[in-house]
Design a protein around this motif. Sequence first.
Motif, PDB file in Angstrom:
ATOM      1  N   ARG A   2      39.003   6.941  40.809  1.00  0.00           N
ATOM      2  CA  ARG A   2      38.013   7.980  41.059  1.00  0.00           C
ATOM      3  C   ARG A   2      37.460   8.489  39.732  1.00  0.00           C
ATOM      4  O   ARG A   2      38.214   8.824  38.828  1.00  0.00           O
ATOM      5  CB  ARG A   2      38.651   9.116  41.836  1.00  0.00           C
ATOM      6  CG  ARG A   2      37.635  10.174  42.222  1.00  0.00           C
ATOM      7  CD  ARG A   2      38.289  11.250  42.996  1.00  0.00           C
ATOM      8  NE  ARG A   2      38.841  10.728  44.239  1.00  0.00           N
ATOM      9  CZ  ARG A   2      39.690  11.426  44.978  1.00  0.00           C
ATOM     10  NH1 ARG A   2      40.088  12.617  44.584  1.00  0.00           N
ATOM     11  NH2 ARG A   2      40.166  10.919  46.091  1.00  0.00           N
ATOM     12  N   GLU A  34      33.876  16.620  48.783  1.00  0.00           N
ATOM     13  CA  GLU A  34      35.115  15.850  48.838  1.00  0.00           C
ATOM     14  C   GLU A  34      34.834  14.428  49.367  1.00  0.00           C
ATOM     15  O   GLU A  34      35.266  13.441  48.780  1.00  0.00           O
ATOM     16  CB  GLU A  34      36.103  16.578  49.744  1.00  0.00           C
ATOM     17  CG  GLU A  34      37.512  16.022  49.689  1.00  0.00           C
ATOM     18  CD  GLU A  34      38.460  16.843  50.573  1.00  0.00           C
ATOM     19  OE1 GLU A  34      38.188  18.044  50.790  1.00  0.00           O
ATOM     20  OE2 GLU A  34      39.450  16.256  51.044  1.00  0.00           O
ATOM     21  N   GLU A  35      34.066  14.365  50.470  1.00  0.00           N
ATOM     22  CA  GLU A  35      33.785  13.036  51.029  1.00  0.00           C
ATOM     23  C   GLU A  35      32.903  12.220  50.096  1.00  0.00           C
ATOM     24  O   GLU A  35      33.064  11.003  49.974  1.00  0.00           O
ATOM     25  CB  GLU A  35      33.081  13.176  52.387  1.00  0.00           C
ATOM     26  CG  GLU A  35      34.054  13.550  53.483  1.00  0.00           C
ATOM     27  CD  GLU A  35      33.489  13.227  54.857  1.00  0.00           C
ATOM     28  OE1 GLU A  35      33.259  14.164  55.609  1.00  0.00           O
ATOM     29  OE2 GLU A  35      33.275  12.026  55.139  1.00  0.00           O
ATOM     30  N   ARG A  38      35.003  10.588  47.518  1.00  0.00           N
ATOM     31  CA  ARG A  38      35.683   9.395  48.048  1.00  0.00           C
ATOM     32  C   ARG A  38      34.740   8.195  48.076  1.00  0.00           C
ATOM     33  O   ARG A  38      35.089   7.110  47.680  1.00  0.00           O
ATOM     34  CB  ARG A  38      36.154   9.666  49.480  1.00  0.00           C
ATOM     35  CG  ARG A  38      37.476  10.344  49.545  1.00  0.00           C
ATOM     36  CD  ARG A  38      37.982  10.207  50.966  1.00  0.00           C
ATOM     37  NE  ARG A  38      38.331  11.515  51.513  1.00  0.00           N
ATOM     38  CZ  ARG A  38      38.451  11.758  52.808  1.00  0.00           C
ATOM     39  NH1 ARG A  38      38.220  10.801  53.684  1.00  0.00           N
ATOM     40  NH2 ARG A  38      38.799  12.939  53.235  1.00  0.00           N
TER      41      ARG A  38
ATOM     42  N   GLU B  69      38.387  18.261  43.328  1.00  0.00           N
ATOM     43  CA  GLU B  69      37.616  17.230  44.012  1.00  0.00           C
ATOM     44  C   GLU B  69      36.590  17.813  44.968  1.00  0.00           C
ATOM     45  O   GLU B  69      35.775  17.085  45.513  1.00  0.00           O
ATOM     46  CB  GLU B  69      38.553  16.261  44.746  1.00  0.00           C
ATOM     47  CG  GLU B  69      39.228  16.815  45.982  1.00  0.00           C
ATOM     48  CD  GLU B  69      40.709  17.081  45.773  1.00  0.00           C
ATOM     49  OE1 GLU B  69      41.061  17.554  44.673  1.00  0.00           O
ATOM     50  OE2 GLU B  69      41.500  16.793  46.685  1.00  0.00           O
TER      51      GLU B  69
END
Lengths: 893, 108
Positions: A2, A34-35, A38, B69
């Motif tokens: 990431r 957040e998504e 990813r 995040e």
Amino acid sequence: MRRPDATPPTVAERLLSAMLEAHWAETILGDLHEEHARRAAAGRFTAAIWYCTQALRLASRYGPRAVWRCLHVERPPAISAPRGDSLMRTLGLDVKYALRSNLQRPWLAALIVLTLALGLGANAAVLAMVDALIVRPFPFPEVDRILLLSDSSRDSEYRREQVSPANFLDWKREGDRIQRMSAFSWWDVNLVGRDEPERVQGFRVSADFFPALGVQPALGRGFLADEETTGRHRRAVIGDGLWHRRFGGDPAIVGRTITLDAEPYEVVGVAPQGFDFPMGAEVWAPLEFDANAARQRTNRSLTVIGRLAPDASLEEARAQMTVIAERLQQQYPDTNRERGVRVYTFSDGMLDPALTPILALWQSAALFVLIIGCTNVVNLLLARGAERQRDIAVRLAMGADRRRVVRELLIESAVLALAAIPPTLLFAWIGLDALKGSMPASIARFVPGWMSMQVDLRILAITTLIALGAAVLFGIVPALQCTRPRLADTLKEGARGASAGRGRQRIRRALVVAEITLALPLLVASAMGAIGAHRFLYGPQGYDPDRVLAMEMVLPRAAYEGDDARREFVERVLDHAAAIPGAERAAVMNIVPARGNNNSHPLEIEGRPNADPAFPPSVDFRSATPEIFAVLDIPVHRGRAFTTVDGKNAQPVVVISQSLAERYWPSEDPLGRRLKLGTGPWLTVVGICGDVVHDWFNRRNYPTAYVPFTQSPTRIFGLMVRTGGEPAALSSAARAAVRAVDANQPVYDLMTLRAALGERTLGLQYIAAVMGVLGTLALMLAAGGVYGVMAYMVAQRSHEIGVRIALGATRADVMKLTVSHTVRLAAAGVALGIALSLLLGRVIEWGLLGTATVDARIVAALGAVLSLSALAAGYIPARRAASIDPICTLRGE
Amino acid sequence: MATLYLGEFEQVVLLAVLRLGDGAYAIPIREEIEARTGRSVARGALYTALERLESKRYLRSRFSEPLAERGGRSRRYFTVTATGLAAVRAARRALLQLWGGLEGMLES
């Protein structure tokens, strides 16, 4: 792995955060973040696209609520005033503030109002045209239940075809889903009476014509069913205009007899005021159906209308008519083979198919102008927002509700938009008036609804809606921009606010680039229109339209029944015309070039029978006196023109056009061959002449056959006179030449061929003119946008520029700095504009009816014009920047 | 039990939150529903349902610590309240009543 710096697209995130309520914003934005993180591990580009899509979907869900919240702000309790309707009261207050705030900068407000009014005015004018010409061109009651029925045949180039009398009678007898089915056909009438003879537009109509349209004569009655029979058909209904013009509006006209085409007609009624359907008709008389007409299936000259039965639908009517047409096909295979029927609603059927693309082009162009105007307003408001940023930041810091402030700013925009409505209506009215005034009545009558174009309440209502929509559009960005919750930053930055302006400057520059991009296709479209119109008017026609006077005549059947009478009339008229001082030559031909009418005949070549006799090839038919080739200056390439030798009893001859020769005798010599036109005799080809452009839209260099007038004397023809000097000066002498032969014979459409060409291309000139106005507006607004951005940038950076000059930068350096900004803006805008123009090329060509093609050279040339205008607009602020006095700037610290 | 009425999608959301236990925030809730029911769930519809369920007090939420995040934002975790549980039970009972005796017809 990431990557920690995979942040979602900022613009999308901001857009979304502006829409969300505070207590859900954190959750939703966090989840998306957040998504996104990813997905970014797999691919950052696809992740960004995904994010934008999600943001847009959520924004569309929460956006309406956000707007609703903005408009429903609860008054804070601390300043709550007496009870009452709080929304209405705060709204009233906000409007007051908005007025005051706009009046503080009157010039800015005036500029914004003017910009909006230009864009909105262009839109309102085109909307009024669409409304009058397409939506409701015919003011008949329940016009949506009136139908238009057309013949349809294999490979026809027209969507509407005329109907034979026998087919019409069968349709009428069998089709019960359509009531009051009635027919009409063109009828040129010569009206003779107390005054000078006049040619009047007439129509032969069947008895149900007026009831089908729902029109009741203002005086007297319409026609009765038994007046459709020969012998009883000499009845007439006259138009209101004709009634007043020729008969002084005398009510006793009903029952009197008038002379039409040398025959007596009894006036039975007067049409209501304003009724001139079809095509500016002024006289209506019954169609006569005798036993012969009831068998006539090949002579197609009727237009058929009817009214939908009260309990019937359009689909039912269509289905029934199809069944009837199929039966007729079987019953009359010789004449009705492959002939069907089309049923249109009246407005759809009567609609000129050329109108839709033109109006669509104008409407999109007007919309472009409005968008460009709004873009300018956004820029102006952003500039003002920058000045008010500190003020607003202080209010927010002291606890003002952001939504309340946004609402206030939006109301300011709305006030500006509403203020723009009166000038908008004025501009639209001026534009429509100019359009109406410049269209000759002889053409306006062919455009139903043209004279009823106006700015009415509907247009006002739509314009108000568009204005308010535009206000939200151009108000929301600046409002959100200058209320961004970054209080600390704004307050810290102090008065100069150079970095706070960065994001704003970026938006403003992007907007200017967009303006230039949108302006170019408009300029291209207007140039293409102008080129097309010029080419039609001054391009090669195949004949010489200068110094030729033309007029048309229709000889009444009753007075000129025989061929000899027509021959003698023409001979004597030509003698008189040739004697006019200043006239060089005179000739007569059945069709005058560049006028709307035409005459075609089926063609058969000797020794080559047509493969399918039901669909023979067709050629344009011209019956002319020998001088025609000299008068029109049409070259005879081979063989000879007609001479006086080609008399009525001599061998029948024909002169064919180059295109006819090439198409039917590609490898042989056509001279001496024979051909047949329709049911006429065999004609020997004696000459080959040049091609002409009869009509730029559909008759360029079309195969044409010229026969001597003496051998085929027509009843309808034009007299053309070539003159030594100005042809229009001979008008009255030419009229007198005809009157000397027959005092009762009217002439019409008396004008020079050049003027006729001008009328013929009028539509295109209109397209070019309207596009030209819109294109110029776009150019001006785009240049104004460039000026605004550059002037603002210079003002914002005057301190920095002052320091640069103080540190030794030359004026030239400063000029270069600012000019290079303009160059970049213009270059980006023009590059995108060129791409957009080429992309829209097909659309533009469609809107211009295929009369001009988008040409890369023209796009490039107009791109250069646009760039130069932008540079000129940017030059003024650059000069100002270069003349900044460093002492003054630094002293201001 | 009119006061405990549940829409179909609300039921689905409540069940998903129950299944997820402590880790129920919007992303896994959505994934759970999609995995179990095989139908796709619009993000906006889920947030609307969560908001409505919370306002009916069938759900309760708490925020986590800010997370890197999430761009420094917190997660919002949901748990089913006692009222919510009662509503799910009532809905289940009602459905079972309706199902009763139809097994032969509906199960293949």
